[in-house]
Design an enzyme around this catalytic site. Structure first.
Site, PDB file in Angstrom:
ATOM      1  N   PHE A 153       8.143  10.063   9.761  1.00  0.00           N
ATOM      2  CA  PHE A 153       8.355  10.017  11.206  1.00  0.00           C
ATOM      3  C   PHE A 153       9.210   8.834  11.597  1.00  0.00           C
ATOM      4  O   PHE A 153       9.536   7.976  10.783  1.00  0.00           O
ATOM      5  CB  PHE A 153       7.019  10.028  11.953  1.00  0.00           C
ATOM      6  CG  PHE A 153       6.146   8.808  11.787  1.00  0.00           C
ATOM      7  CD1 PHE A 153       5.391   8.595  10.639  1.00  0.00           C
ATOM      8  CD2 PHE A 153       6.058   7.866  12.815  1.00  0.00           C
ATOM      9  CE1 PHE A 153       4.576   7.480  10.513  1.00  0.00           C
ATOM     10  CE2 PHE A 153       5.245   6.743  12.696  1.00  0.00           C
ATOM     11  CZ  PHE A 153       4.502   6.554  11.540  1.00  0.00           C
TER      12      PHE A 153
ATOM     13  N   GLY B 286       9.960   3.953   3.468  1.00  0.00           N
ATOM     14  CA  GLY B 286       9.849   5.180   4.259  1.00  0.00           C
ATOM     15  C   GLY B 286       8.736   5.048   5.282  1.00  0.00           C
ATOM     16  O   GLY B 286       7.715   4.410   5.012  1.00  0.00           O
ATOM     17  N   LYS B 287       8.935   5.656   6.448  1.00  0.00           N
ATOM     18  CA  LYS B 287       7.879   5.687   7.468  1.00  0.00           C
ATOM     19  C   LYS B 287       7.090   6.961   7.209  1.00  0.00           C
ATOM     20  O   LYS B 287       7.333   7.998   7.841  1.00  0.00           O
ATOM     21  CB  LYS B 287       8.524   5.714   8.858  1.00  0.00           C
ATOM     22  CG  LYS B 287       8.245   4.463   9.672  1.00  0.00           C
ATOM     23  CD  LYS B 287       8.866   4.510  11.022  1.00  0.00           C
ATOM     24  CE  LYS B 287       7.860   4.624  12.142  1.00  0.00           C
ATOM     25  NZ  LYS B 287       6.865   3.563  12.228  1.00  0.00           N
ATOM     26  N   ILE B 288       6.204   6.870   6.232  1.00  0.00           N
ATOM     27  CA  ILE B 288       5.523   8.055   5.721  1.00  0.00           C
ATOM     28  C   ILE B 288       4.102   8.119   6.287  1.00  0.00           C
ATOM     29  O   ILE B 288       3.362   7.137   6.222  1.00  0.00           O
ATOM     30  CB  ILE B 288       5.539   8.022   4.180  1.00  0.00           C
ATOM     31  CG1 ILE B 288       7.008   8.131   3.726  1.00  0.00           C
ATOM     32  CG2 ILE B 288       4.692   9.148   3.587  1.00  0.00           C
ATOM     33  CD1 ILE B 288       7.264   7.731   2.319  1.00  0.00           C
TER      34      ILE B 288
ATOM     35  N   TYR C 188       0.045   5.320   6.572  1.00  0.00           N
ATOM     36  CA  TYR C 188      -0.477   4.604   7.737  1.00  0.00           C
ATOM     37  C   TYR C 188      -1.996   4.487   7.766  1.00  0.00           C
ATOM     38  O   TYR C 188      -2.541   3.782   8.615  1.00  0.00           O
ATOM     39  CB  TYR C 188       0.090   5.198   9.030  1.00  0.00           C
ATOM     40  CG  TYR C 188       1.485   4.629   9.288  1.00  0.00           C
ATOM     41  CD1 TYR C 188       1.666   3.558  10.145  1.00  0.00           C
ATOM     42  CD2 TYR C 188       2.587   5.102   8.597  1.00  0.00           C
ATOM     43  CE1 TYR C 188       2.917   2.995  10.328  1.00  0.00           C
ATOM     44  CE2 TYR C 188       3.841   4.543   8.774  1.00  0.00           C
ATOM     45  CZ  TYR C 188       4.001   3.491   9.649  1.00  0.00           C
ATOM     46  OH  TYR C 188       5.244   2.920   9.815  1.00  0.00           O
TER      47      TYR C 188
END
Ligand code: PMP
Length: 306
Positions: free
Chosen positions: A36, A158-160, A164
């Site tokens: 994202f 990476g914004k994986i 989170y």
């Protein structure tokens, strides 16, 4: 709560807000492989709305797709156009844009190579992430008991989505202990980043932040602040930072699209500097806001008109 708006873009279609649903067997919901972005649009002093560093955000989204081997059905130009379209469809002149590429339903189990890769873009109104007061007075942070993932355990660049869980748990721990945000150390014990922010400190006039090869997200606000600091003639060092270096810092602040430039006034009950935002922090914060929503037009390449 996110205020309900009108439209959400899903797989190329602009759907009514309540109809942008997914099936409960959506693979990403179970196994956490999704990528994202978080992007802000600001109404600048000229009264017009601009998305800040849209290209860099979409590039990072595609980096995340490459890292996780998800083939997005859309190209960069299509997603950039869709981001501005979502703002217009929701009549937002300022807001936060959230593109999300994820694995849809089909097969279950970890592998599922043929499930569809789906793409959504939503937007909502979002004020100061850590509060208006935080931008002025600074926040209180706590070093987390949760370490940032080791570079070979996750894909820090990476914004994986699944990664989170680490940040959510650290944030909960910090909030439940009465702090505003967590500072995470890496598995070697060096300062890494916040749960949704990069971290900076100032010592003897030098601006320091963990180097790019460490277990940090390559923050676009981090890059913005480094660029502005160099322009301002502030010495910059991308280096390893220890917990005690941070406790002894003259100034510290977090950067992020949501958090913008948020001063840190205390870490683990130790005042940072004089326990209020320091002069370099204030200077960079002022410059940042002038660039994103003010009259500073020194970086037109960072602005996409909506
Ligand atoms: N680190 C993490 C873990 C984040 O989630 C974010 C927010 N995207 C950042 C750093 C800051 O990145 P950016 O400035 O690109 O928003």
């Amino acid at each position: 709560m996110v205020e309900k708006l009108q439209k959400i873009w899903l797989d190329g279609q602009m759907l009514p807000w309540d109809e942008a649903d997914v099936h409960i067997l959506t693979h990403s919901l179970h196994y956490g492989v999704g990528v994202f972005e978080g992007i802000r649009a600001y109404k600048r002093a000229d009264g017009k709305t601009y998305v800040f560093r849209l290209k860099e955000h979409i590039d990072r989204l595609f980096d995340g797709c490459k890292l996780t081997m998800m083939k997005c059905e859309f190209n960069r130009e299509q997603l950039m156009a869709a981001c501005t379209e979502v703002l217009r469809a929701n009549k937002l002149d300022e807001g936060y844009i959230r593109p999300l590429v994820f694995v849809g339903d089909g097969a279950m189990g970890v592998y599922a190579p043929n499930n569809p890769i789906r793409t959504a873009i939503m937007a909502w109104k979002w004020g100061a992430y850590l509060g208006d007061e935080a931008l002025k007075a600074g926040i209180r942070a706590k070093i987390s008991s949760y370490a940032r993932h080791h570079i070979n355990v996750s894909l820090a660049k990476g914004k994986i989505t699944g990664q989170y869980t680490n940040g959510v748990l650290a944030k909960r721990e910090a909030k439940l202990a009465g702090y505003d945000e967590a500072v995470m150390l890496d598995t070697q014990g060096y300062v890494s980043e916040g749960t949704g922010e990069n971290i900076f400190m100032v010592k003897n006039g030098v601006l320091m932040t963990p180097d790019f090869a460490s277990s940090i997200l390559g923050g676009i606000t981090r890059d913005t602040v480094l660029t502005l600091a160099r322009e301002e003639g502030i010495p910059v060092s991308e280096c390893r930072i220890t917990r005690d270096m941070l406790w002894l810092a003259d100034e510290a602040f977090f950067t992020g699209t949501a958090a913008e430039v948020t001063p840190i006034r205390e870490v683990d009950n130790r005042a940072i500097g004089e326990g209020k935002p320091g002069p370099i922090t204030e200077r960079l914060q002022r410059r940042f806001f002038d660039v994103v929503r003010g009259t500073d037009s020194s970086h037109p390449e960072w602005l996409t008109r909506v």
